[in-house]
Design an enzyme around this catalytic site. Structure first.
Site, short mmCIF file in Angstrom:
data_model
loop_
_atom_site.label_atom_id
_atom_site.label_comp_id
_atom_site.label_asym_id
_atom_site.label_seq_id
_atom_site.Cartn_x
_atom_site.Cartn_y
_atom_site.Cartn_z
CE1 TYR A 1 13.03 -4.37 4.37
CE2 TYR A 1 11.76 -2.80 3.08
CZ TYR A 1 12.11 -3.38 4.30
OH TYR A 1 11.94 -2.52 5.37
CD GLN B 1 9.57 -4.10 10.82
OE1 GLN B 1 8.99 -4.31 11.81
NE2 GLN B 1 8.74 -3.68 9.76
CG ASN C 1 6.96 4.36 6.31
OD1 ASN C 1 8.26 4.16 6.40
ND2 ASN C 1 6.09 3.74 5.54
CD GLU C 2 8.35 2.54 2.33
OE1 GLU C 2 7.17 1.65 1.94
OE2 GLU C 2 9.46 1.74 2.53
CD GLU D 1 11.15 0.76 5.72
OE1 GLU D 1 10.62 -0.52 5.10
OE2 GLU D 1 10.10 1.31 6.39
CG ASN E 1 3.95 0.52 4.46
OD1 ASN E 1 4.53 1.45 4.12
ND2 ASN E 1 3.82 -0.48 4.24
CD GLU F 1 5.86 -0.83 10.16
OE1 GLU F 1 6.70 -1.47 9.40
OE2 GLU F 1 4.71 -0.48 9.58
#
Lengths: 531, 531, 531
Positions: B256, B374, B184-185, B305, B84, B39
């Site tokens: 996460y 990442q 994304n999200e 993720e 994001n 990212e």
């Protein structure tokens, strides 16, 4: 307020003295309460604040004589560039070299927009006049992406693509605009890109969230209902606040009043009652939403369009256009800076606006920003003649008195005295008043209005509860009264002193109170101090 | 998992051998299961994969030492450019001559984005590293039109306006990106342009349909919930799949974990149980939707993720910014490539990530794509020093073992043995394991984890059911174990070998099984073959 | 009409004369009823109306031989540029210098669009052919802002940015396009940017309102359902009209018919019954909405796609593409102006189209605009060969007869006579007819069709109720009949006179009626006058 119910025969309590009791502190008076509004419409900008050929024009083309009147009016904050105008506006059109700026059609006011003035220019005007800019973004034909770009152009320090474009356009520093209006009257079917409450709530939630990521400390104003008479009033406010509460700082209120729009002339004179009720309702919705969300964040009211507007004239114009459309395709005039909404205000209009300002001050715990609509030529306190003078309408005076002298905290008194009843209102006091008091300077201001169409009333104003006031040293410093035997008297370009305030007789009492006589349809401002 | 329920007093079955029974085939192992994520944030790109002044930099400015570690890590597919970040990103900004690229503000990570790297450049990096690009489009501030233009720029052969622009930018061939993430999200209130499930479903249905018209054989990934803990989890997935099922190929999962974010350290060590439950839930929604639609089309899970992230640090930073915003408008720092999310991973973190990888492999019938978040510097297995070396964190090792050696099919065993109970979990096995088996090469890999905070356990792994395995010729080829007496031990720039795998003692049995001893908080990889 | 119910055994009343009774006035016949449709697809534009190398091409590249056939066809109004094409179209791409125009991919028809022709060019074509343009805007990938810009470019007099761009592009005058289609078939899942009824209603309400602010007297067409067989048919129309009624002038209907798409060949021949029912349904929704809103505004029907189309061919092509997509990413052909939908029409098709036109005329109180789809090469009455001739299909003739001679008012007769029953229809007349009468010129036209697959019928047509008709001076001026023993006979490039109308025998009676014999599957036009 337009139904045909006849006034009830409750007799006026025309005799006796109105007692304005010891006032209760409301809140500190925000400087933004004395805001105004400059929209790209009619001669508000072009031929209003801007006339490059005028003898008083500065290097940017702005009239200095108008600026002087703006200073005299005491305006603190100016909403710009609309209004309905903004909902089809590209902010970029008003930036950069003037010879490259596009000519557009303004769909809201059916005019040609040359874009000679835009944010680049208005920023200079705001600095010259010492006013804060309250900037509205276009949520009609554009959305989140354009908002973020405009915010970056306006507020970002040099070093990013859009900030650097601003620097190239001659403005090296960030403009630092704090207050942003997220669209304008998006509930109105007349608005380009009007939306449902749900759609606007979604849009404003996205925009407010992203703008606050982009710039810390912004104060964002969501559109409330275009008026308390919209069918979705209430539902709209609840929906918007429920969705986007934490990222909003203000929700807007708009209200206009005029004689022909009221159930009676007496009802028109009582317009401030309607405003007070409107404020109470929206403040209640804010408080409810805060409670439901268990939030410690406050959303206040931005009463960012208010005043007297003879709106039937424009509405009739629109009806005519609609009727003509049935004849098939035809090209209409799209004039540049036509004379639009150039209402000439009576002394009665000025008394009503003075009364509305009293209402705003009495509710300044909730109303933390307000903009009288508008500033120059368009439903305006200041009028101009091309290549000629600028002059003041009747409504100039009550605004100026408050803007200059209402400092410190506002105090809302309870009032006993003559009552009025009308088709719309049950038993409301003929007299209304607010006291402001700066307890550091020991200076105060009483704003008083007699809303009675017929009766003269004595008024006794008790200031004894103001903090640290000393009755023995309390003195009247200055007085102003607006009243004419003919309530329809008005100023014109030829005679702009037909309606001006005059001093009035105020008797100081020994108990930190004073007394004056208010004729029918009158407004007064009394400045006082104590040691 | 953050509620304060105390651990139940179910005693650990700390004695006895864990029996990893004959495994059941799950599915072939997709190469995309070993994906990662680059990212534009922190030093992930700038100072991470890209540092043109670095001694090892290639002609495009990419560090060769980092590329070598990426190869050693075995990454197959890289999600890019966010996260994001993408929700306010203009893909065009990262194309064409670098001197013309605009400097922007990245709202997601509060940084300045110079756009020195973009899709033009990342394409070169992906070819150098032999990795597949998984490209995310901006559905925050942009939509369908920009998606179609980006797709044409990236994938269309020369001959159209946008493809020809790519050719002029030095890339004559189509980039042939198959996997596209549609935003994304978008459920996250932190996301620029976040949406309701219904609004996203509508958007993704339009975008997916049109992209598939534009390019045949694309594989499109819809956003699932940002985490299984979102209030709309489940409803979101159902709504999106119900609306756009036939044009989607994947729905994403993000998760996460970290020590302080769990109900206890033991709960943290059991994070893979949460992941497994998450996968089962979303796979169930996919299956239900498929059945309801009587479709023969499959939508799989892209777990794009996952990993250990000490997310409270960033959340606290955001709270501080919000608090500062109350002080009014002010200009904050928008640093370039700041040190963000540079978590230093313990050996316990590595054991947990090894355990999560076991979970992904055991569910690879549903999870057909995954990206560990990442790759470099930002919650990353690979760290860099400016002008200095690149080094490996503890979490590098379990990923690399799986990425290189988990080939063929995955086999999920049933497990008997010591059980753990925690505030969050009832009676789950201390030991978890997965077997992979390439029945052409006759090569296998056992990945085993002891998730017990305290107990050492013997583990017997039965491989006898693997197809065509020959017990008599079965041999152990190599072993790796991660374990330290101090579970908080971690690598640093100065000592990047503090946590590395060591060989371990594995006893081959005669029945195509083998036995080893797993100390508390340990992970092991055992490679074996038979004739 | 595709269910497998067998035909009921109601015997044909194959004997006796069909009596076409004194007709009842329907409405004046709008000239727009004879509209057509030119979409950027296949060889409709490129190689159709436009072929700059053709010997008959004019300075703009348009074929004069095609224009002559367009005049002969009598087309009054042409919908442009789509159709599905428009939903991913940038109108700007078709303006300005041709060498600067971008090459795009047309997602709707999987072709390469060179943009050699656009609105600039089509405007010249429309002037050459004397046709009105009915312009469709893109609501698939674009919205309100682009619509307003296109409207300004097309219709604004010089003096604004976009109008001045048009002037620079060689068109000094406003194009004065009245009719605008607000998107195309936005309910269709195949449409780029397809929407729910609610989303489209919101979009069209915004767009229609703003366009009408921008230009007085526009006539705006909202998308109705893509066909009466869409699952949301009815709900869609109600939702759109309820939201945007006052700013709309038309709602569209689309219907295609073909032999293989009907329950039987006889059902196909009765397609006009389906059209009539469709019209009645949508007209009823309009009337209901008008009543609910207490409005004096009328919304009419624009039947802007109708005709015979062998749509299964294209649908099968799309299925093949979908199947191929499962093989993963691959680059397909995006041909320029491929041969698409070049259906060759039989005489039966022509009789059905003649019958559909009768239905439109009988409902012209509600249907105030119609466009036969399409004009050249693509499901078209006019075909062309590259560098070669232009020729007429069978369906050319019934359209031309009506377009040239159906003037004044339409009169719908009641009909007694032989009845047909089919899987889809209960007892409908074999014969259908409409009378048109210009009571200024005293000229009339009778259009008659025998929809019976098998039976020949005598038909007596009573014109005595036509206003001011004089039985004693009534005369037949001309007759045309389409009929072939082989109903599948069709024209080809080599033999374009295989199917042409022939004169037929019509007996004038003394009571302002006349009689003729209609063989099975035949269409006739009889022109008459009285003094």
């Amino acid at each position: 307020g337009k139904d045909a119910v006849p006034p009830r025969k409750i007799p006026h309590q025309a005799s006796g003295t109105a007692l304005v009791h010891t006032p209760v502190a409301v809140a500190d008076i925000p400087r933004r309460l004395f805001g105004s509004f400059v929209e790209h419409m009619g001669r508000g900008v072009y031929g209003g604040i801007y006339e490059p050929d005028h003898p008083t024009a500065d290097e940017y083309g702005f009239r200095h004589d108008v600026m002087e009147l703006v200073n005299e009016l005491g305006v603190t904050c100016v909403r710009y560039p609309g209004g309905n105008f903004v909902s089809n506006y590209n902010w970029e059109d008003g930036t950069g070299p003037k010879e490259l700026r596009p000519v557009r059609r303004d769909l809201a006011w059916h005019s040609t927009e040359t874009n000679e003035v835009g944010i680049d220019d208005f920023y200079h005007w705001s600095r010259q006049t010492g006013t804060e800019i309250m900037l509205a973004v276009n949520l009609g034909t554009r959305g989140l992406h354009a908002c973020l770009e405009e915010l970056e152009y306006v507020n970002a320090p040099a070093g990013t693509a859009l900030a650097d474009r601003r620097v190239r356009n001659g403005i090296p520093e960030a403009m630092d605009v704090s207050m942003w209006c997220l669209g304008n009257e998006m509930d109105g079917p007349w608005q380009v890109g009007h939306m449902s409450a749900e759609a606007y709530a979604t849009a404003v939630d996205q925009v407010a969230h992203a703008m606050k990521l982009a710039e810390s400390g912004l104060q964002l104003v969501a559109c409330g209902s275009s008026s308390a008479h919209m069918p979705s009033f209430g539902h709209w406010e609840r929906t918007v606040l429920d969705k986007a509460y934490d990222n909003l700082d203000f929700i807007s209120c708009h209200a206009y009043y005029y004689d022909r729009g009221a159930a009676s002339f007496q009802d028109f004179l009582l317009s401030s009652e309607d405003m007070a009720h409107f404020i109470d309702t929206v403040a209640g919705i804010c408080a409810t939403t805060k409670a439901e969300k268990h939030s410690d964040h406050e959303v206040a009211l931005s009463f960012d369009e208010w005043g007297v507007w003879y709106s039937d004239v424009w509405n009739q114009q629109e009806e005519e256009w609609k009727a003509q459309a049935k004849a098939g395709l035809h090209h209409e005039e799209w004039p540049k800076a036509p004379r639009l909404l150039e209402d000439l205000y009576t002394v009665a209009d000025a008394v009503v606006e003075g009364s509305l300002m009293i209402s705003l001050l009495k509710h300044c715990d909730h109303v933390r920003s307000a903009s009288r609509a508008q500033l120059v030529n368009v439903i305006a306190p200041i009028m101009t003649e091309a290549m000629g003078p600028a002059w003041k309408q009747s409504v100039f005076h009550p605004f100026a008195a408050a803007a200059h002298h209402a400092r410190g905290n506002a105090y809302a008194p309870s009032i006993d005295g003559p009552m009025l009843s009308t088709p719309q209102y049950d038993a409301v006091p003929a007299i209304d008043a607010v006291i402001t008091w700066d307890d550091e300077r020991h200076e105060g201001l009483a704003l008083v209005v007699n809303r009675d169409e017929h009766g003269t009333h004595d008024v006794r104003i008790d200031c004894s509860s103001l903090p640290r006031i000393d009755a023995s040293t309390m003195r009247i410093d200055a007085t102003q009264m607006l009243h004419e035997d003919d309530p329809y008297r008005r100023n014109t370009a030829e005679d702009s002193n037909a309606v001006v305030p005059h001093a009035c007789d105020v008797r100081m009492n020994e108990d930190a109170s004073f007394t004056l006589t208010m004729p029918e349809i009158s407004w007064a401002a009394i400045r006082f101090h104590s040691a």
